[in-house]
Design an enzyme around this catalytic site. Structure first.
Site, PDB file in Angstrom:
ATOM      1  N   PRO A  57       1.097  -1.113  -0.036  1.00 53.31           N
ATOM      2  CA  PRO A  57       0.051   0.027   0.048  1.00 53.31           C
ATOM      3  C   PRO A  57       0.915   1.167   0.002  1.00 53.31           C
ATOM      4  O   PRO A  57       1.795   1.522   0.812  1.00 53.31           O
ATOM      5  CB  PRO A  57      -0.887  -0.128   1.260  1.00 53.31           C
ATOM      6  CG  PRO A  57       0.160  -1.044   2.281  1.00 53.31           C
ATOM      7  CD  PRO A  57       0.978  -1.826   1.289  1.00 53.31           C
ATOM      8  N   ASP A  96      -1.992   3.095   2.226  1.00 52.06           N
ATOM      9  CA  ASP A  96      -1.439   3.164   3.561  1.00 52.06           C
ATOM     10  C   ASP A  96      -2.068   4.521   4.025  1.00 52.06           C
ATOM     11  O   ASP A  96      -1.963   5.455   3.591  1.00 52.06           O
ATOM     12  CB  ASP A  96      -0.060   3.205   3.495  1.00 52.06           C
ATOM     13  CG  ASP A  96       0.647   2.448   4.739  1.00 52.06           C
ATOM     14  OD1 ASP A  96      -0.055   2.110   5.904  1.00 52.06           O
ATOM     15  OD2 ASP A  96       1.846   2.014   4.506  1.00 52.06           O
ATOM     16  N   TRP A 539       4.273   0.752   9.759  1.00 51.92           N
ATOM     17  CA  TRP A 539       4.784  -0.378   9.009  1.00 51.92           C
ATOM     18  C   TRP A 539       4.219  -1.890   9.717  1.00 51.92           C
ATOM     19  O   TRP A 539       4.397  -2.859   9.061  1.00 51.92           O
ATOM     20  CB  TRP A 539       6.405  -0.542   9.520  1.00 51.92           C
ATOM     21  CG  TRP A 539       6.887   0.643   8.688  1.00 51.92           C
ATOM     22  CD1 TRP A 539       7.634   1.717   9.002  1.00 51.92           C
ATOM     23  CD2 TRP A 539       7.499   0.321   7.079  1.00 51.92           C
ATOM     24  NE1 TRP A 539       8.065   2.256   7.820  1.00 51.92           N
ATOM     25  CE2 TRP A 539       8.084   1.642   6.658  1.00 51.92           C
ATOM     26  CE3 TRP A 539       7.178  -0.523   6.078  1.00 51.92           C
ATOM     27  CZ2 TRP A 539       8.570   1.975   5.655  1.00 51.92           C
ATOM     28  CZ3 TRP A 539       7.802  -0.236   4.880  1.00 51.92           C
ATOM     29  CH2 TRP A 539       8.454   0.955   4.597  1.00 51.92           C
ATOM     30  N   GLN A 575      12.641  -1.663  -0.096  1.00 51.81           N
ATOM     31  CA  GLN A 575      11.725  -2.245   0.863  1.00 51.81           C
ATOM     32  C   GLN A 575      12.258  -3.683   1.574  1.00 51.81           C
ATOM     33  O   GLN A 575      11.477  -4.254   2.376  1.00 51.81           O
ATOM     34  CB  GLN A 575      10.180  -2.458   0.188  1.00 51.81           C
ATOM     35  CG  GLN A 575       9.445  -1.616  -0.424  1.00 51.81           C
ATOM     36  CD  GLN A 575       9.049  -0.542   0.669  1.00 51.81           C
ATOM     37  OE1 GLN A 575       8.786  -1.094   1.977  1.00 51.81           O
ATOM     38  NE2 GLN A 575       9.088   0.727   0.566  1.00 51.81           N
ATOM     39  N   TRP A 579       8.836  -3.104   3.911  1.00 50.18           N
ATOM     40  CA  TRP A 579       7.765  -4.028   3.666  1.00 50.18           C
ATOM     41  C   TRP A 579       7.974  -5.474   3.663  1.00 50.18           C
ATOM     42  O   TRP A 579       7.396  -6.229   4.145  1.00 50.18           O
ATOM     43  CB  TRP A 579       6.950  -3.660   2.686  1.00 50.18           C
ATOM     44  CG  TRP A 579       5.622  -4.094   2.495  1.00 50.18           C
ATOM     45  CD1 TRP A 579       4.620  -4.154   3.566  1.00 50.18           C
ATOM     46  CD2 TRP A 579       5.000  -4.868   1.288  1.00 50.18           C
ATOM     47  NE1 TRP A 579       3.541  -4.940   2.975  1.00 50.18           N
ATOM     48  CE2 TRP A 579       3.604  -5.144   1.591  1.00 50.18           C
ATOM     49  CE3 TRP A 579       5.538  -5.028   0.051  1.00 50.18           C
ATOM     50  CZ2 TRP A 579       2.875  -5.980   0.744  1.00 50.18           C
ATOM     51  CZ3 TRP A 579       4.621  -5.782  -0.959  1.00 50.18           C
ATOM     52  CH2 TRP A 579       3.593  -6.348  -0.432  1.00 50.18           C
ATOM     53  N   LYS A 612      19.338  11.507  -6.835  1.00 50.53           N
ATOM     54  CA  LYS A 612      18.043  11.337  -6.539  1.00 50.53           C
ATOM     55  C   LYS A 612      16.959  12.190  -7.122  1.00 50.53           C
ATOM     56  O   LYS A 612      17.029  13.456  -7.236  1.00 50.53           O
ATOM     57  CB  LYS A 612      17.512  11.224  -4.727  1.00 50.53           C
ATOM     58  CG  LYS A 612      18.098   9.926  -4.318  1.00 50.53           C
ATOM     59  CD  LYS A 612      17.660  10.211  -2.885  1.00 50.53           C
ATOM     60  CE  LYS A 612      16.198   9.895  -2.414  1.00 50.53           C
ATOM     61  NZ  LYS A 612      15.797   9.708  -1.058  1.00 50.53           N
ATOM     62  N   LYS A 615      11.533  17.021  -6.323  1.00 47.52           N
ATOM     63  CA  LYS A 615      10.602  17.935  -6.763  1.00 47.52           C
ATOM     64  C   LYS A 615      11.256  19.442  -6.798  1.00 47.52           C
ATOM     65  O   LYS A 615      11.071  20.071  -7.517  1.00 47.52           O
ATOM     66  CB  LYS A 615       9.235  17.587  -5.968  1.00 47.52           C
ATOM     67  CG  LYS A 615       8.623  16.464  -6.192  1.00 47.52           C
ATOM     68  CD  LYS A 615       7.215  16.313  -5.392  1.00 47.52           C
ATOM     69  CE  LYS A 615       6.455  15.321  -5.627  1.00 47.52           C
ATOM     70  NZ  LYS A 615       5.389  14.927  -4.492  1.00 47.52           N
TER      71      LYS A 615
END
Length: 1229
Positions: A57, A96, A539, A575, A579, A612, A615
Site C-alpha cells: 500500500p 496506507d 509498518w 523495501q 515492507w 535522487k 521535486k
C-alpha cells in the site's frame, strides 16, 4: 455486450502511414472503460485456479513517481501473464492511510509544534483533520495508475483505516502477545524532533545526507592518575551532559603523551595522534599500552547534572568494546547510553544501566533540553551545541573544536536531522526469531537472488527486536488496557471482545472512539483499566496486510488459508528492510512461514545526472508529461528493459523513452501496416476483388511443407521464443524476457519483412504470396499475445484489427487481446539448424553493410563480388543455402565461399583502444600498446580464439583491441575486409559502369517511393508518374550527369516501373493536364533536378471554356463572403471570345466585393512561377490569378495551391458552354 462501435474490415484496411501512440492509447482506454474489459476479464477467469498477489500500500498524500510506476508495471506484467496462463487473479489496490506522512502534513498545515498543541485542539479534532487529507490524491493516483495501463481494482480496495482492517491488526497483535512475543522496554531509536516521533531503523536509512557538524575533542580528567586526561571526540556535543561512560578498543594501541603546551598528560589512540596534534613537536610519548589496560579507570564527569546518579551505579568509567574504530576521532568514544544504540548496548553489558533503570534522557519530545540540564534548559539540542562548547572551553575541558563533513540521517518526511534518543516502546521479540526468519526466507524465491542472500539475509541475521509503538494519534491504537499500577493487563483482539469486556459497542477503532473506554478490573475494588496511549507503527499495519485485507480470521478464513502464502509480490529494493521485512516477521511469528513465494525487487529510478529525483530540484520530467508525449507503453517498456529490473539503478533519460518509439514501436507498426497493405493488394490483384483474405491455420501448415527457408526460420524463431518466454517468466526473470522480445521485433521487421518484400507483394507467385502473408500474419498475431502484458495498449490496437482476419466464429472472446491465453510453444516447428544458418547470413550481411558505410557506398549501388571465408565447410554450406538473401540484401552480383584466408592475402593487425587501456593500465600502457601493435597475424588469431589477449602478463579483453583486416596489394580487385571473429567477409569495391547505372536507377526509384509515401499512396493505388530532368547549372560535369541520367531512366524504365508498381513516363504537359494531379515535387539526383509529378489514371473533367482560378493574398479580404478562392471563365459563353482585362477586373470586383479597392493581379503557373498579367489568351487556361495589395510579388516567394481543376464546382452544358454552380468556393449560386 459492447458499448463501443465494432471495427470492421473496411475500417482497418487503409492503414495510416503515421500513428499517434498516446492518442490511440486514449482511444483504447475509452473502449476498456466503456466495455468494462478489465471487469469482464475477471469474470471470465472465475472458477479457475487462483494466483494470489499482494499489492504493497502506498500513501495517497503524495503523487505517484517513477518508482511507483515501475513497481506497478512489474506487478501488472506478472498478473496479466498469470491470467494468460489460465489463473484467476484478484488485483486489489491498497492504501496506507495512517502514520507520520499524514500527521506531518497536518502539523505543517495547523502549525502544530508538539503534543501540547494536539492536546489543546483534542485528538478527535486532530484525527478529523488527518482523515480529511488521507485520500487527497486518490483520484490522481487512480487516473495515473490507470493511464499507465495497469489493471487493478480500485473499487474493491483495502485501506488501513477501515475498521475491519484495524480489527485484524488487533487480532494479530493479540496472537503475538499471547505467544509471549510482546514486551515493554526502552530503545534508543532514530527520532524526528520535527514530527515528535521515533522512526524505525529502515525509515532512518532512507534519507542520508552529507552535512557539516561541529566536532570537539574534550579532556576528561582521570580520578586515579594525576594530571592525566582521557581525550574523547564527538560530533554531537549536546550528548555530553548525559555522558555516563567512555569506551576504548581492547586490542588497539593507546599512548599517554605529554602535551607540551599545557603540560598535561593525554591518553588517546596512537593512530590518532596526527589528528589531535599538528606536529610531533607538540607532544612527547610517555607510555604505550593496549586499550584493555584502561578498563575500569574512572574519570570526573565533565558536567554535574547526573554525577550523583552515576556515582550510585559506578558510572563515568572506561569500558572496552570492539565497535571502537581508529579511522576517526581519538580512539576513545564517549557514551551517553540513552542517545546511542552502541552506547546503550555497551553500558547495559557493563552493568552501568539495566533494562529497568530510570532513563537518563533530559531531552523532550521536541528536542529541547529539560530542566535537569539547568544551564541549557529549553534550548533545542542542535542550537545548544555552541553554548556547550563555550562552557567546555571556560572549564578548561575543551582541547579543540572544529567542523566535520559526514553522512547523517534525516527524517524522510520533514527533511530535518534526526537524533538518537531513548524512547519507551512496545516491542515484538525478533532477535530470538533470527533462525526462523532465515528458514522462512529460504522458502521464498527472489529476483535477483543476491538481494535475498546478501542484503536481506544479512539484515535477518542481525535482526533486532522491533519497536512497534508510536506516541502519535492517527493510527491503529495498540489494544492494551492496563490498570494504573500496571499489575493488570488485558489485550483485546476484536471489536466483539471489547464490547464483552467493556459493555461498549463501537464501529470505529481510532483513538477518539476508544481512548475513553474503560474495562472493569477483575480484582474487586480496584480502579478500571484504561488503554495505553501509543498507536501502532504504520509498518506494522502494512506488514499485516495479507491478513487484514481479507479481514482474517473474522471473514474469508477458508479462502485465505487456501491461497496463503501469496504467489507473488514486488516492490523497490528499498523495501528490503521495510515492507518485505515486516511481512516476513509477522507471518513467521504467526504461522512460522513466509507470506509470499516469489518476489521481484526493483532498483531505484534516479534523475539523468545520477542524483535522487527531487521535486525541489526539478531534475526529472513529470511522468504524465512523458506519457502524454510518448505513450504509456513506451514508458513501460523503457523501464522494464533497463537495469532496474535486476535491482540496479536507472538514470532516467527521456530520450530513452523516445527511442522505444523509434526503435521498437514504429518498426512493429510498420510491419503490421505492410501486412494489411498487401492483404488489400492480394484481394484486389490475386482474388480480383471477389473474395477476402482470411488466415486459415490448416492452409498455412499445409503450405509449410514447401515453404521458403525464411518462413521456416521466423516460425522457428517464434516457437523458440515462446519456449524461452515460458521458462523465463516462470522464473520471474523479466530482465531476460524483454530483450528477447525486442530482438524478435527487430528480426521480424528488419529481417523477415525486408527479405520477403517481393514474395509478400506477390512479385514471385500467388502461392508464395499467400504463404508469406499467412506467416507474417501468424507471427504478428502471436507477437501481440506475447507482448500484451508488457505493452497493453499497442497490442490491443493491433489485435483488434488482426482478429478481423480470423475465420468467423473461430475465436471466443475476441473483443480484447487481454482475454486471450498465451500460446504454447510447438517444438516440432523449432529448427535450430536454420536459426543458426540465418544468424550466419545476418552476420555476413551486417559485415557487408559496415564495409559499404566505410566506403560511403549506398546499397542502391551494386557491387560485383562478395567473398566469405570460414575454416568450417559446414558453415560455408549453411551460408551457401542463403546465398540469394545475401546477394539481394547487399546488392552484390556474385558470392564466393572459401576456407583459405591466405589465398586472398588477408592478414590481421591489432590496435589497442588508447582511451580505455590508457585509463586502466596507466604506467604500463606504453609497453602494452607497443606489444599489441607488434603482434603477428598468427598470434592475433590465437589470442582471438581464446576470447581475450594476454600481453606482458596483462589480460586485455577483446573489446579493448581493434582488429584490422588488411588485404594484400597482390590480390586483384579493390577489396574491403571485415570480420566478427567468426566469419571473414571481403567486398570487391572496384567501380563498374553498368553497376553504377543500376545504382542511379535505384536512386530514382527511391525518390519516387518517397514521393508516393508523402502523398499517402498505397501500392495498389492506380497512378502515373511523370519525370523531367533539369540541370541546375551549365557546368560540363552537370550536363554529363544529366545526359547519363536521361539514358538510365530510359534503359531501366522497366525495372523502375516494376519497383514502383506504376507507369513511369517522360514529362508530358498535355497528358498531365488531362489527369488529376496528386502531387508534384522537385528533388536532387546527383546534382541534377529531377521533377516528379504523380497523377491519377482517371481522366479529368474540365470546363469546356477556358478558365482560371483566383486566390486573394492575406492582405486582401473579401467583402461579402468568407471565401478567398474562386474561379473565372475566360471566354464568353455564347461567342467564345476571350474577355478583356477590364472585363476580368470587373468580374473579380463582383466576385469578392472589391469595389474601390486597389490591388495588383499576378499569374502563377503549376511550377509556382509568378508573372505579371499583361493579356488574356488561351495560355492562361488552368492557371492561377493572385490578387494582392503588394507591388513586389515578383520578388517574393508566395505559396499557393495551383489546382488542376477549378476551385468552384461547375456543369458543362450540351451547347458547349460552362456554368459555375458555386462561386466563390463554398457559396452556391
Amino acid at each position: 455486450m459492447s458499448n463501443t462501435k465494432k471495427l470492421k474490415r473496411d475500417d482497418v484496411c487503409r492503414v495510416p502511414e503515421t500513428i499517434n501512440f498516446p492518442a490511440e492509447e486514449e482511444n483504447v482506454l475509452k473502449q476498456w472503460r466503456a466495455d468494462k474489459i478489465f471487469e469482464r476479464c475477471s469474470q471470465l477467469s472465475k472458477g479457475k485456479p487462483k494466483y494470489t498477489f499482494y499489492d504493497g500500500p502506498p500513501f495517497a498524500t503524495g503523487l505517484p513517481h517513477y518508482g511507483h510506476i515501475l513497481a506497478g508495471t512489474i506487478k501488472d506484467i506478472v498478473t496479466r501473464y498469470a491470467y494468460q496462463q489460465g489463473y484467476h487473479v484478484d488485483r486489489r489496490f491498497g492504501w496506507d492511510c495512517h502514520g507520520l506522512p499524514v500527521e506531518f502534513e497536518i502539523d505543517k498545515l495547523l502549525n502544530i509544534k508538539g503534543p501540547e498543541d494536539v492536546a489543546k485542539m483534542g485528538i478527535k479534532a486532530y484525527n478529523a483533520e488527518c482523515r480529511k487529507i488521507v485520500m487527497r490524491y486518490a483520484d490522481e493516483w487512480e487516473t495515473i495508475v490507470t493511464r499507465v495501463g495497469r489493471w487493478i481494482d480500485f473499487k474493491n480496495d483495502y485501506k488501513t483505516l477501515y475498521p475491519w482492517y484495524m480489527e485484524s491488526i488487533w487480532w494479530i497483535f493479540k496472537q503475538l502477545f499471547d505467544k509471549g512475543l510482546v514486551y515493554q522496554g526502552v530503545k534508543v531509536m532514530p527520532y524526528s524532533t520535527a514530527c515528535t516521533t521515533s522512526l524505525s531503523n529502515f525509515e532512518a536509512n532512507q534519507n542520508y545526507k552529507e552535512v557539516v557538524d561541529p566536532c570537539v575533542v574534550v579532556a576528561l580528567e582521570a580520578k586515579s592518575l594525576p594530571n592525566t586526561y582521557f581525550l574523547v571526540w564527538t560530533t554531537t556535543p549536546w550528548t555530553l551532559p548525559s555522558n555516563f561512560a567512555c569506551c576504548v578498543h581492547p586490542t588497539m594501541t593507546y599512548v599517554k603523551v605529554r602535551d607540551v603546551k599545557s603540560d598535561r598528560l593525554f591518553i588517546l589512540a596512537e593512530s590518532r595522534l596526527s589528528y589531535v596534534f599538528k606536529s610531533e613537536a607538540e607532544y612527547e610519548v610517555k607510555e604505550k599500552f593496549a586499550g584493555q589496560t584502561l578498563k575500569g579507570l574512572y574519570y570526573k564527569p565533565v558536567f554535574p547534572y547526573f554525577a550523583e546518579r552515576g556515582a550510585k551505579v559506578n558510572a563515568h568509567r572506561m569500558l572496552v568494546d570492539e565497535y571502537v574504530t581508529e579511522d576517526s576521532g581519538t580512539g576513545i568514544v564517549h557514551n551517553a547510553p540513552y542517545f546511542g544504540e552502541d552506547d546503550y548496548r555497551v553500558c547495559l553489558a557493563a552493568g552501568i544501566i539495566t533494562k529497568s533503570s530510570e532513563v537518563i534522557c533530559p531531552v523532550d519530545d521536541s528536542g529541547r533540553f529539560t530542566s535537569e540540564v539547568t544551564d541549557f534548559a529549553g534550548q533545542f539540542v542542535k542550537d545548544a551545541d555552541k553554548h556547550i562548547i563555550a562552557k567546555l572551553k571556560a572549564s578548561g575541558n575543551l582541547v579543540s573544536s572544529g567542523q566535520v563533513k559526514h553522512s547523517y540521517p534525516f527524517c524522510w518526511r520533514s527533511d530535518t536531522p534526526l537524533i538518537y534518543k531513548a524512547v519507551p516502546s512496545w516491542f515484538v521479540r525478533v532477535e530470538h526469531m533470527s533462525k526462523n526468519l532465515l528458514a522462512s526466507s529460504s522458502q521464498t524465491y527472489w529476483v535477483p537472488d543476491f538481494v535475498k542472500e546478501k542484503r536481506f539475509g544479512n539484515w535477518l541475521k542481525d535482526a533486532r527486536d522491533w519497536a512497534i509503538s508510536r506516541n502519535r494519534y492517527w493510527g491503529t491504537p495498540i489494544p492494551i488496557w492496563r490498570s494504573p499500577n500496571g499489575d493488570e493487563t488485558v489485550v483485546v483482539g476484536s471489536i466483539k471482545q471489547l464490547a464483552e469486556l467493556s459493555g461498549v459497542q463501537v464501529d470505529d477503532l481510532h483513538r477518539e472512539t476508544i481512548d475513553d473506554i474503560e474495562i472493569p478490573s477483575a480484582i474487586p475494588g480496584n480502579p478500571p483499566l484504561r488503554r495505553i496511549a501509543p498507536v501502532f507503527d504504520c509498518w506494522f499495519e502494512s506488514g499485516s496486510m495479507p491478513f487484514a485485507q481479507q479481514h482474517f480470521p473474522f471473514e474469508n478464513e477458508k479462502d485465505f488459508m487456501n491461497n496463503f502464502p501469496a504467489d507473488f509480490i514486488a516492490e523497490g529494493i528499498d523495501q528490503t528492510r521495510g515492507w518485505f521485512y515486516t511481512l516476513l516477521v509477522i507471518s513467521t511469528a504467526l504461522f512460522n512461514k513466509a507470506p509470499f513465494k516469489n518476489l521481484i525487487a526493483s532498483g531505484l529510478v534516479l534523475a539523468a545526472d545520477g542524483q535522487k529525483m527531487s521535486k525541489r530540484k526539478k531534475n526529472y520530467p513529470d511522468p504524465m508529461d512523458v506519457v502524454h508525449k510518448y505513450g504509456a507503453d513506451a514508458l513501460r517498456l523503457y523501464l522494464i528493459n533497463s537495469p532496474v529490473v535486476r535491482a540496479e539503478s536507472l538514470r532516467f533519460k527521456e530520450e530513452g523513452v523516445r527511442d522505444i518509439i523509434k526503435d521498437v514501436f514504429l518498426p512493429w507498426y510498420n510491419a503490421y501496416r505492410f501486412l494489411l497493405q498487401n492483404i488489400v493488394r492480394y484481394e484486389k490483384e490475386e482474388l480480383g476483388g471477389k473474395a477476402q483474405y482470411t488466415y486459415e491455420r490448416s492452409r498455412h501448415l499445409q503450405n509449410m511443407e514447401n515453404a521458403s527457408v525464411i518462413d521456416v526460420w521466423i516460425l522457428s524463431f517464434k516457437e523458440s521464443l515462446l519456449e524461452f518466454f515460458a521458462t523465463e517468466m516462470k522464473m520471474y526473470r523479466l530482465y531476460t524476457v524483454v530483450p528477447r522480445l525486442t530482438k524478435f521485433i527487430d528480426q521480424l521487421t528488419n529481417w523477415y519483412v525486408r527479405l520477403n518484400r517481393r514474395r509478400i507483394k506477390g512479385e514471385l507467385s500467388a502461392e508464395q504470396c499467400i504463404q508469406s502473408l499467412d506467416t507474417l500474419y501468424d507471427v504478428l498475431y502471436t507477437m501481440v499475445k506475447m507482448m500484451a502484458p508488457f505493452t497493453p495498449y499497442l497490442t490491443e490496437y493491433i489485435f483488434q484489427r488482426l482478429v478481423l482476419f480470423q475465420p468467423a466464429g473461430s475465436l471466443e472472446h475476441s473483443d480484447s487481446v487481454h482475454y486471450q491465453m498465451m500460446p504454447v510453444s510447438q517444438r516440432k516447428f523449432i529448427r535450430s539448424d536454420i536459426e543458426r544458418s540465418v544468424a550466419l547470413m545476418q552476420s555476413v550481411v551486417e559485415l557487408g553493410r559496415v564495409m559499404r558505410d566505410r566506403r560511403t557506398l549506398p546499397v542502391k549501388y551494386p557491387i560485383s563480388e562478395i567473398i566469405v571465408i570460414h575454416k568450417d565447410e559446414q558453415t560455408l554450406k549453411e551460408i551457401e543455402s542463403l546465398k540469394d538473401f545475401i546477394l539481394s540484401e547487399l546488392n552484390v552480383r556474385k558470392l564466393t565461399l572459401s576456407s583459405d584466408k591466405e589465398k586472398y592475402g588477408v592478414t590481421l593487425r591489432a590496435e589497442p583502444d588508447h582511451k580505455t587501456l590508457g585509463q586502466r593500465l596507466k604506467g604500463n600502457f606504453k609497453a602494452v600498446m607497443a606489444a599489441i601493435k607488434a603482434l603477428k597475424d598468427e598470434e592475433i588469431q590465437k589470442q582471438v580464439a581464446q576470447g581475450y589477449f594476454s600481453v606482458l602478463d596483462q589480460r586485455i579483453e577483446l573489446e579493448e583491441v581493434r582488429i584490422i583486416y588488411c588485404t594484400s596489394d597482390k590480390v586483384a580487385g579493390n577489396f574491403e575486409a571485415h570480420s566478427d571473429n567468426e566469419v571473414l567477409v571481403l567486398l570487391d569495391m572496384t567501380p563498374n559502369a553498368e553497376l553504377l547505372e543500376e545504382g542511379l536507377a535505384r536512386e530514382a526509384i527511391n525518390r519516387v517511393q518517397k514521393l508516393k509515401k508523402k502523398a499517402q499512396l498505397i501500392p495498389t493505388d492506380p497512378v502515373i508518374i511523370f519525370y523531367d530532368l533539369k540541370s541546375n547549372d551549365s557546368k560540363k560535369e552537370t550536363l554529363e550527369t544529366k545526359s547519363q541520367l536521361e539514358k538510365v531512366l530510359v534503359n531501366y524504365s522497366s525495372m523502375i516501373k516494376g519497383a514502383v508498381k506504376s507507369e513511369f513516363l517522360p514529362f508530358d504537359q498535355k497528358k498531365i493536364e488531362s489527369k488529376r494531379q496528386i502531387i508534384s515535387e522537385a528533388c536532387d539526383l546527383k546534382g541534377v533536378q529531377l521533377n516528379l509529378t504523380i497523377c491519377s489514371t482517371e481522366e479529368l473533367q474540365l470546363p469546356k471554356l477556358a478558365w482560371l482560378n483566383v486566390a486573394l493574398d492575406g492582405e486582401l479580404q473579401p467583402r461579402f463572403v468568407n471565401s478567398s478562392k474562386g474561379s473565372i471563365l475566360l471566354q464568353d459563353s455564347i461567342s467564345k471570345e476571350y474577355i478583356t482585362l477590364d472585363k476580368l477586373r470587373s468580374e473579380l470586383n463582383v466576385l469578392f466585393g472589391l469595389y474601390g479597392v486597389s490591388y495588383n493581379i499576378y499569374v502563377m503557373d503549376n511550377q509556382q512561377k509568378i508573372s505579371d498579367l499583361n493579356t488574356i489568351d488561351k495560355s492562361l487556361n488552368g492557371k492561377l490569378l493572385i490578387l494582392t495589395r503588394s507591388t513586389g510579388a515578383l520578388n517574393k516567394t508566395l505559396i499557393f495551391d495551383v489546382a488542376p481543376v477549378p476551385y468552384s464546382n461547375f456543369v458543362n452544358q450540351p451547347s458547349g458552354s460552362t456554368i459555375f454552380t458555386e462561386n466563390p468556393k463554398g457559396y452556391s449560386l
